[in-house]
Design a protein around this motif. Structure first.
Motif, PDB file in Angstrom:
ATOM      1  N   TYR A 196       2.982   5.610   0.442  1.00 28.10           N
ATOM      2  CA  TYR A 196       2.092   5.051  -0.588  1.00 28.10           C
ATOM      3  C   TYR A 196       0.902   5.981  -0.801  1.00 28.10           C
ATOM      4  O   TYR A 196       0.542   6.325  -1.941  1.00 28.10           O
ATOM      5  N   GLY A 197       0.301   6.414   0.310  1.00 32.34           N
ATOM      6  CA  GLY A 197      -0.836   7.320   0.207  1.00 32.34           C
ATOM      7  C   GLY A 197      -0.451   8.653  -0.395  1.00 32.34           C
ATOM      8  O   GLY A 197      -1.189   9.213  -1.227  1.00 32.34           O
ATOM      9  N   ALA A 198       0.703   9.179   0.001  1.00 32.36           N
ATOM     10  CA  ALA A 198       1.146  10.476  -0.527  1.00 32.36           C
ATOM     11  C   ALA A 198       1.387  10.395  -2.028  1.00 32.36           C
ATOM     12  O   ALA A 198       1.060  11.333  -2.773  1.00 32.36           O
ATOM     13  N   LEU A 199       1.949   9.277  -2.487  1.00 34.30           N
ATOM     14  CA  LEU A 199       2.185   9.105  -3.925  1.00 34.30           C
ATOM     15  C   LEU A 199       0.865   9.104  -4.688  1.00 34.30           C
ATOM     16  O   LEU A 199       0.737   9.754  -5.733  1.00 34.30           O
ATOM     17  N   LEU A 200      -0.125   8.392  -4.160  1.00 26.35           N
ATOM     18  CA  LEU A 200      -1.415   8.313  -4.838  1.00 26.35           C
ATOM     19  C   LEU A 200      -2.121   9.664  -4.843  1.00 26.35           C
ATOM     20  O   LEU A 200      -2.625  10.113  -5.883  1.00 26.35           O
ATOM     21  N   VAL A 201      -2.152  10.310  -3.691  1.00 22.38           N
ATOM     22  CA  VAL A 201      -2.839  11.602  -3.588  1.00 22.38           C
ATOM     23  C   VAL A 201      -2.138  12.667  -4.430  1.00 22.38           C
ATOM     24  O   VAL A 201      -2.787  13.528  -5.035  1.00 22.38           O
ATOM     25  N   GLY A 202      -0.819  12.593  -4.488  1.00 21.92           N
ATOM     26  CA  GLY A 202      -0.061  13.612  -5.204  1.00 21.92           C
ATOM     27  C   GLY A 202      -0.040  13.447  -6.706  1.00 21.92           C
ATOM     28  O   GLY A 202       0.321  14.396  -7.421  1.00 21.92           O
ATOM     29  N   THR A 203      -0.419  12.265  -7.203  1.00 19.43           N
ATOM     30  CA  THR A 203      -0.303  12.033  -8.648  1.00 19.43           C
ATOM     31  C   THR A 203      -1.600  11.622  -9.326  1.00 19.43           C
ATOM     32  O   THR A 203      -1.665  11.626 -10.565  1.00 19.43           O
ATOM     33  N   LEU A 204      -2.638  11.254  -8.551  1.00 18.28           N
ATOM     34  CA  LEU A 204      -3.875  10.735  -9.139  1.00 18.28           C
ATOM     35  C   LEU A 204      -5.099  11.428  -8.556  1.00 18.28           C
ATOM     36  O   LEU A 204      -5.055  11.942  -7.431  1.00 18.28           O
ATOM     37  N   THR A 205      -6.179  11.419  -9.310  1.00 18.08           N
ATOM     38  CA  THR A 205      -7.456  11.836  -8.757  1.00 18.08           C
ATOM     39  C   THR A 205      -7.972  10.717  -7.847  1.00 18.08           C
ATOM     40  O   THR A 205      -7.459   9.590  -7.887  1.00 18.08           O
ATOM     41  N   TRP A 206      -9.000  11.021  -7.047  1.00 17.43           N
ATOM     42  CA  TRP A 206      -9.494   9.991  -6.135  1.00 17.43           C
ATOM     43  C   TRP A 206     -10.006   8.749  -6.865  1.00 17.43           C
ATOM     44  O   TRP A 206      -9.667   7.622  -6.469  1.00 17.43           O
ATOM     45  N   PRO A 207     -10.804   8.875  -7.917  1.00 17.66           N
ATOM     46  CA  PRO A 207     -11.222   7.660  -8.634  1.00 17.66           C
ATOM     47  C   PRO A 207     -10.036   6.878  -9.194  1.00 17.66           C
ATOM     48  O   PRO A 207      -9.998   5.646  -9.133  1.00 17.66           O
ATOM     49  N   GLN A 208      -9.068   7.599  -9.738  1.00 18.76           N
ATOM     50  CA  GLN A 208      -7.886   6.926 -10.283  1.00 18.76           C
ATOM     51  C   GLN A 208      -7.109   6.217  -9.179  1.00 18.76           C
ATOM     52  O   GLN A 208      -6.629   5.090  -9.368  1.00 18.76           O
ATOM     53  N   ALA A 209      -6.985   6.875  -8.032  1.00 14.03           N
ATOM     54  CA  ALA A 209      -6.241   6.292  -6.921  1.00 14.03           C
ATOM     55  C   ALA A 209      -6.907   5.012  -6.422  1.00 14.03           C
ATOM     56  O   ALA A 209      -6.235   4.017  -6.134  1.00 14.03           O
ATOM     57  N   LEU A 210      -8.228   5.010  -6.325  1.00 12.90           N
ATOM     58  CA  LEU A 210      -8.948   3.821  -5.865  1.00 12.90           C
ATOM     59  C   LEU A 210      -8.764   2.656  -6.834  1.00 12.90           C
ATOM     60  O   LEU A 210      -8.545   1.512  -6.416  1.00 12.90           O
ATOM     61  N   VAL A 211      -8.839   2.949  -8.118  1.00 16.93           N
ATOM     62  CA  VAL A 211      -8.629   1.895  -9.121  1.00 16.93           C
ATOM     63  C   VAL A 211      -7.189   1.401  -9.073  1.00 16.93           C
ATOM     64  O   VAL A 211      -6.922   0.187  -9.157  1.00 16.93           O
ATOM     65  N   PHE A 212      -6.256   2.329  -8.914  1.00 20.29           N
ATOM     66  CA  PHE A 212      -4.838   1.953  -8.852  1.00 20.29           C
ATOM     67  C   PHE A 212      -4.595   0.998  -7.691  1.00 20.29           C
ATOM     68  O   PHE A 212      -3.943  -0.054  -7.860  1.00 20.29           O
ATOM     69  N   VAL A 213      -5.094   1.327  -6.507  1.00 19.53           N
ATOM     70  CA  VAL A 213      -4.901   0.473  -5.331  1.00 19.53           C
ATOM     71  C   VAL A 213      -5.533  -0.897  -5.556  1.00 19.53           C
ATOM     72  O   VAL A 213      -4.930  -1.936  -5.251  1.00 19.53           O
ATOM     73  N   ALA A 214      -6.749  -0.917  -6.098  1.00 22.66           N
ATOM     74  CA  ALA A 214      -7.437  -2.192  -6.326  1.00 22.66           C
ATOM     75  C   ALA A 214      -6.648  -3.081  -7.280  1.00 22.66           C
ATOM     76  O   ALA A 214      -6.460  -4.285  -7.026  1.00 22.66           O
ATOM     77  N   VAL A 215      -6.164  -2.495  -8.369  1.00 19.94           N
ATOM     78  CA  VAL A 215      -5.404  -3.282  -9.353  1.00 19.94           C
ATOM     79  C   VAL A 215      -4.070  -3.723  -8.772  1.00 19.94           C
ATOM     80  O   VAL A 215      -3.677  -4.903  -8.902  1.00 19.94           O
ATOM     81  N   HIS A 216      -3.368  -2.814  -8.121  1.00 21.36           N
ATOM     82  CA  HIS A 216      -2.062  -3.144  -7.549  1.00 21.36           C
ATOM     83  C   HIS A 216      -2.170  -4.284  -6.548  1.00 21.36           C
ATOM     84  O   HIS A 216      -1.443  -5.286  -6.639  1.00 21.36           O
ATOM     85  N   GLN A 217      -3.078  -4.151  -5.594  1.00 18.31           N
ATOM     86  CA  GLN A 217      -3.183  -5.166  -4.553  1.00 18.31           C
ATOM     87  C   GLN A 217      -3.715  -6.490  -5.099  1.00 18.31           C
ATOM     88  O   GLN A 217      -3.289  -7.570  -4.653  1.00 18.31           O
ATOM     89  N   ALA A 218      -4.631  -6.441  -6.063  1.00 20.50           N
ATOM     90  CA  ALA A 218      -5.168  -7.675  -6.636  1.00 20.50           C
ATOM     91  C   ALA A 218      -4.094  -8.445  -7.399  1.00 20.50           C
ATOM     92  O   ALA A 218      -3.921  -9.661  -7.208  1.00 20.50           O
ATOM     93  N   VAL A 219      -3.365  -7.756  -8.253  1.00 20.10           N
ATOM     94  CA  VAL A 219      -2.307  -8.431  -9.037  1.00 20.10           C
ATOM     95  C   VAL A 219      -1.185  -8.894  -8.112  1.00 20.10           C
ATOM     96  O   VAL A 219      -0.621  -9.984  -8.300  1.00 20.10           O
ATOM     97  N   PHE A 220      -0.862  -8.094  -7.115  1.00 20.59           N
ATOM     98  CA  PHE A 220       0.146  -8.471  -6.119  1.00 20.59           C
ATOM     99  C   PHE A 220      -0.251  -9.785  -5.451  1.00 20.59           C
ATOM    100  O   PHE A 220       0.552 -10.726  -5.332  1.00 20.59           O
ATOM    101  N   GLY A 221      -1.505  -9.890  -5.010  1.00 17.67           N
ATOM    102  CA  GLY A 221      -1.966 -11.114  -4.354  1.00 17.67           C
ATOM    103  C   GLY A 221      -1.957 -12.317  -5.267  1.00 17.67           C
ATOM    104  O   GLY A 221      -1.551 -13.418  -4.873  1.00 17.67           O
TER     105      GLY A 221
END
Length: 336
Positions: A196-221
């Motif tokens: 999961y971390g490798a996918l985020l680091v390899g495809t997104l900038t750090w700000p984008q990755a943080l937003v992606f994780v927040a949205v993914h986990q929030a909608v998942f929950g």
């Protein structure tokens, strides 16, 4: 209301072949889920370093939840009765693909199935950030008291943290002595987080990755909570006599959600909560057929059979949470 009769109902259900596992159906679901995951990964690679890739976060949350449904059904032996295959599928869906301990969650979930809405034994109604019975609210002060007074308003915001809570609980569970499959499950959890971390680091900038994780986990929950909560929250706590009857224990504490094929898919069959609790090993494709049998059986015996729309089910949950905190709110307004 005439209690008893579960054995008679079970005999009829079994004679209709509704308890037979459906490996073909679930194999197709697994292929769809894996294809969707692959498409999301490919999309993130194509949209590398673009904010458009963040739009894939809620899509991934939907797929994550659907994978979770499959792991849930594997745990109930709906896919197959073979233990090895069940374990492999559960670890794939739970640990590797979703980063959650499958064996820990299944043990917790089975305790819920044994005594739903039992305040002493059902882990799903133990007091925590939310409380589900007025007796649990007594004496709550400080932050706990404030959240209980406002928990109806906080229900959906709290759900945004539910996936994170499940991840953290999984890690804690594997750290306890006697945890089942600790090494294997721990390795699969680590593999999930690394990938999961490798996918985020390899495809997104750090700000984008943080937003992606927040949205993914929030909608998942939110998706998980909105799928599981309507089935029991706000349903009654049973008397000792009622809780000893296997039919009443499962029917009176469960609520079905009306809908068609889309609702069946969106909620992973959990909209047939009554039938699922009466017969946990019943595969999802058979629940609609079983509902007609179970509803007729309950009507003949005068057993209340709760079924409502999705919107009404959430409204009932929120009204119940509001009522649980009523005494605390009243004391707050009358205290000088």
């Amino acid at each position: 209301m005439h209690p008893g009769g579960y054995a008679e109902l079970a005999t009829e259900i079994r004679s209709l072949g509704l308890l037979r596992p459906q490996p073909g159906f679930y194999a197709a679901l697994l292929v769809v889920d894996l294809a969707a995951l692959a498409a999301i990964v490919a999309g993130m690679v194509v949209l590398r370093d673009s904010w458009w890739a963040v739009l894939l976060a809620p899509v991934l949350a939907v797929v994550s939840t659907q994978v979770g449904f499959l792991g849930h059904e594997a745990g109930h032996r709906q896919v197959t009765r073979r233990r090895g295959v069940t374990l492999a599928l559960g670890l794939l869906c739970g640990n590797l693909l979703n980063g959650m301990s499958w064996s820990w969650w299944i043990e917790k979930h089975n305790a819920h199935h044994a005594r739903p809405n039992d305040l002493a034994t059902d882990p799903d109604v133990h007091p925590g950030a939310l409380v589900f019975d007025a007796g649990q609210a007594v004496g709550r002060r400080g932050i706990a008291g404030w959240t209980t007074r406002h928990q109806a308003w906080l229900f959906f915001p709290f759900l945004t943290l539910e996936a994170v809570n499940l991840h953290a609980s999984s890690v804690r569970a594997l750290g306890r002595p006697g945890a089942r499959h600790r090494v294997l499950e721990g390795a699969l959890l680590l593999a999930h987080y690394v990938a999961y971390g490798a996918l985020l680091v390899g495809t997104l900038t750090w700000p984008q990755a943080l937003v992606f994780v927040a949205v993914h986990q929030a909608v998942f929950g939110i998706y998980l909570g909105c799928s599981f909560a309507p089935g029991h929250k706000g349903m009654p706590v049973l008397s000792a006599e009622q809780s000893e009857d296997p039919l009443l224990r499962q029917v009176l504490t469960s609520r079905n959600v009306r809908g068609g094929v889309l609702v069946d898919y969106a909620l992973g069959g959990l909209n047939y909560q009554i039938e699922h609790h009466l017969f946990p090993s019943m595969p999802r494709p058979h629940l609609a057929h079983a509902q007609r049998v179970v509803r007729r059986f309950c009507e003949q015996r005068g057993v209340p059979y709760a079924e409502t729309s999705a919107w009404s089910s959430y409204a009932q949950v929120l009204r119940h949470l509001e009522a649980v905190g009523a005494d605390l709110r009243a004391k707050r307004t009358t205290t000088p």
